[in-house]
Motif scaffolding. Structure first.
Motif, mmCIF file in Angstrom:
data_model
loop_
_atom_site.group_PDB
_atom_site.id
_atom_site.type_symbol
_atom_site.label_atom_id
_atom_site.label_comp_id
_atom_site.label_asym_id
_atom_site.label_seq_id
_atom_site.Cartn_x
_atom_site.Cartn_y
_atom_site.Cartn_z
ATOM 1 N N GLY A 157 12.386 -0.677 -11.165
ATOM 2 C CA GLY A 157 12.277 -0.869 -9.716
ATOM 3 C C GLY A 157 11.957 -2.298 -9.310
ATOM 4 N N LYS A 158 12.050 -3.257 -10.245
ATOM 5 C CA LYS A 158 11.662 -4.641 -9.968
ATOM 6 C C LYS A 158 12.529 -5.272 -8.871
ATOM 7 C CE LYS A 158 12.203 -6.197 -14.202
ATOM 8 N NZ LYS A 158 12.776 -4.972 -14.835
ATOM 9 N N SER A 159 13.843 -5.141 -8.996
ATOM 10 C CA SER A 159 14.743 -5.763 -8.016
ATOM 11 C C SER A 159 14.601 -5.117 -6.647
ATOM 12 C CB SER A 159 16.200 -5.668 -8.496
ATOM 13 O OG SER A 159 16.371 -6.422 -9.675
ATOM 14 N N THR A 160 14.393 -3.811 -6.629
ATOM 15 C CA THR A 160 14.169 -3.114 -5.348
ATOM 16 C C THR A 160 12.916 -3.641 -4.676
ATOM 17 O OG1 THR A 160 15.277 -1.119 -6.158
ATOM 18 C CG2 THR A 160 13.791 -0.857 -4.274
ATOM 19 N N LYS A 218 0.831 -1.208 0.000
ATOM 20 C CA LYS A 218 0.000 0.000 0.000
ATOM 21 C C LYS A 218 0.868 1.262 0.000
ATOM 22 C CE LYS A 218 -3.877 -2.311 0.311
ATOM 23 N NZ LYS A 218 -4.661 -2.511 -0.920
ATOM 24 N N ASP A 219 0.689 2.094 -1.021
ATOM 25 C CA ASP A 219 1.327 3.415 -1.100
ATOM 26 C C ASP A 219 2.820 3.360 -0.768
ATOM 27 O OD1 ASP A 219 -1.143 4.607 -1.728
ATOM 28 O OD2 ASP A 219 -1.670 4.669 0.392
ATOM 29 N N LEU A 220 3.494 2.381 -1.348
ATOM 30 C CA LEU A 220 4.896 2.148 -1.017
ATOM 31 C C LEU A 220 5.809 3.065 -1.833
ATOM 32 C CD1 LEU A 220 6.628 -1.206 -0.413
ATOM 33 C CD2 LEU A 220 7.664 0.394 -1.985
ATOM 34 N N ILE A 261 12.890 5.453 -6.304
ATOM 35 C CA ILE A 261 12.898 4.197 -7.059
ATOM 36 C C ILE A 261 11.472 3.668 -7.219
ATOM 37 C CG2 ILE A 261 13.813 1.852 -7.205
ATOM 38 C CD1 ILE A 261 15.955 3.998 -7.352
ATOM 39 N N LEU A 262 10.725 3.652 -6.130
ATOM 40 C CA LEU A 262 9.326 3.227 -6.147
ATOM 41 C C LEU A 262 8.481 4.388 -5.646
ATOM 42 C CD1 LEU A 262 9.755 -0.384 -4.696
ATOM 43 C CD2 LEU A 262 9.474 0.267 -7.089
ATOM 44 N N ASP A 263 7.360 4.624 -6.321
ATOM 45 C CA ASP A 263 6.601 5.851 -6.089
ATOM 46 C C ASP A 263 5.129 5.544 -5.829
ATOM 47 O OD1 ASP A 263 5.702 8.441 -6.001
ATOM 48 O OD2 ASP A 263 5.988 8.844 -8.140
ATOM 49 N N SER A 264 4.756 5.516 -4.534
ATOM 50 C CA SER A 264 3.348 5.279 -4.130
ATOM 51 C C SER A 264 2.777 4.035 -4.813
ATOM 52 C CB SER A 264 2.487 6.500 -4.445
ATOM 53 O OG SER A 264 2.954 7.630 -3.751
ATOM 54 N N LEU A 265 3.546 2.964 -4.768
ATOM 55 C CA LEU A 265 3.180 1.723 -5.460
ATOM 56 C C LEU A 265 2.135 0.940 -4.670
ATOM 57 C CD1 LEU A 265 5.570 -0.696 -7.247
ATOM 58 C CD2 LEU A 265 4.081 -1.624 -5.483
ATOM 59 N N ASN A 266 1.155 0.398 -5.383
ATOM 60 C CA ASN A 266 0.140 -0.472 -4.785
ATOM 61 C C ASN A 266 0.091 -1.785 -5.549
ATOM 62 O OD1 ASN A 266 -1.455 1.246 -2.690
ATOM 63 N ND2 ASN A 266 -1.214 2.589 -4.466
ATOM 64 N N LEU A 313 5.507 -2.805 -14.256
ATOM 65 C CA LEU A 313 6.084 -1.753 -13.434
ATOM 66 C C LEU A 313 6.766 -0.731 -14.336
ATOM 67 C CD1 LEU A 313 6.299 -1.381 -10.328
ATOM 68 C CD2 LEU A 313 8.512 -2.523 -10.430
ATOM 69 N N HIS A 314 6.476 0.547 -14.111
ATOM 70 C CA HIS A 314 7.114 1.605 -14.893
ATOM 71 C C HIS A 314 7.352 2.815 -14.002
ATOM 72 C CE1 HIS A 314 8.292 3.901 -18.398
ATOM 73 N NE2 HIS A 314 7.446 4.851 -18.070
ATOM 74 N N LEU A 315 8.610 3.250 -13.964
ATOM 75 C CA LEU A 315 9.004 4.413 -13.156
ATOM 76 C C LEU A 315 8.465 4.314 -11.724
ATOM 77 C CD1 LEU A 315 8.524 7.324 -15.736
ATOM 78 C CD2 LEU A 315 10.623 6.074 -15.154
ATOM 79 N N GLY A 316 8.603 3.107 -11.164
ATOM 80 C CA GLY A 316 8.269 2.916 -9.747
ATOM 81 C C GLY A 316 6.810 2.741 -9.431
ATOM 82 N N LYS A 317 5.960 2.598 -10.450
ATOM 83 C CA LYS A 317 4.525 2.405 -10.220
ATOM 84 C C LYS A 317 4.046 1.178 -10.985
ATOM 85 C CE LYS A 317 3.160 7.306 -9.728
ATOM 86 N NZ LYS A 317 2.522 7.285 -8.400
ATOM 87 N N VAL A 318 3.033 0.486 -10.444
ATOM 88 C CA VAL A 318 2.356 -0.553 -11.208
ATOM 89 C C VAL A 318 1.335 0.148 -12.102
ATOM 90 C CG1 VAL A 318 0.829 -2.568 -11.111
ATOM 91 C CG2 VAL A 318 2.685 -2.323 -9.441
#
Length: 248
Positions: free
Chosen positions: A44-47, A10-12, A21-26, A220-225
């Motif tokens: 950001g996949k490996s992160t 949630k909002d990672l 690297i990851l931007d508010s990812l859900n 995943l693109h630019l830290g977002k799904v």
């Protein structure tokens, strides 16, 4: 009916200094599924994989794994929680100086109370389950083919009966025949542990294989799904980034 989740992100957000690297990812990963995460290099996949394992902690946001918010864990509790995971590394990452048998026995000796007889029986069963013939049990990694090293790496990852299997670019550098073998092995492993709803998460760049073996695919693109669909629907995505990636 709500789906049972293995992981809920949630909002990672993950930053290194000023670099996001990851931007508010859900992302929600269904328990018992095979979910593949695709994306261009640097997405950001490996992160994300390191965050799943608790090797990194998010700057903000949460990761709930098997009902536990792992961002609240630390020290011994976090190390113990990692036992829920198995990991097949990109190049198997076997110990060069240990035989196939000893590589698989290593986590059992380190983290279980099994006797040597019980360890031997379990290791033989694990190696057999991934298709390693008995005459290769005591070969060193240098004496094994790339495909056999992957099999031994998978047997080791399964040694502690993980709830979640992580695969980091499992077919990178392999020829087409070995690639198919590894992908088949991922599916067979998932099916063999279906009763326990073992979850598989794959980081990959292989679109064709991902669509063939996955239940769900996230992009995943630019830290977002930016897209997350059942694998059968993924090729029909209207997202131009997804179509660009598929058609490379």
């Amino acid at each position: 009916m709500n789906k049972e989740l293995a992981i809920s992100v949630k909002d990672l957000t993950k930053k290194f200094g000023e670099h996001t690297i990851l931007d508010s990812l859900n992302l929600d990963v269904e328990k018992g599924s095979i979910t593949t995460i695709l994306g261009f290099s640097g997405a950001g996949k490996s992160t994300l994989l390191k965050l799943f394992l608790g090797l990194l902690m998010p700057t903000t946001g949460s990761i709930t794994t098997l009902g536990e918010n792992i961002t609240k864990l630390s020290g011994v509790r976090l190390r113990e929680f990692r036992r829920h995971f198995g990991m097949l590394f990109q190049y198997a990452a076997l110990f060069d100086y240990l035989s196939a048998f000893e590589n698989v026995a290593f986590p059992l000796r380190e983290f279980s109370d099994l006797t040597e007889k019980e360890i031997t029986e379990k290791v033989h069963g694990l190696l057999e389950s991934v298709g390693i013939v008995e005459r290769a049990y005591y070969n060193l990694p240098s004496e094994l083919s790339g495909g056999m090293r992957k099999r031994v790496g998978l047997a080791r990852a399964l040694a502690l009966s993980p709830d979640i299997m992580l695969y980091d670019e499992p077919t990178t550098g392999l020829d087409p025949i070995t690639t198919k073998m590894v992908n088949d092995l991922i599916v067979e492993t998932s099916e063999r542990h279906a009763e326990n709803k073992m979850t598989s998460i794959i980081i990959s760049h292989d679109v064709k294989a991902s669509l063939a073996i996955s239940d769900y695919v996230a992009f995943l693109h630019l830290g977002k799904v930016v897209e997350y669909l059942p694998a059968k629907d993924f090729p029909k995505s209207t997202n131009p980034l997804v179509q660009e990636f598929i058609n490379l």
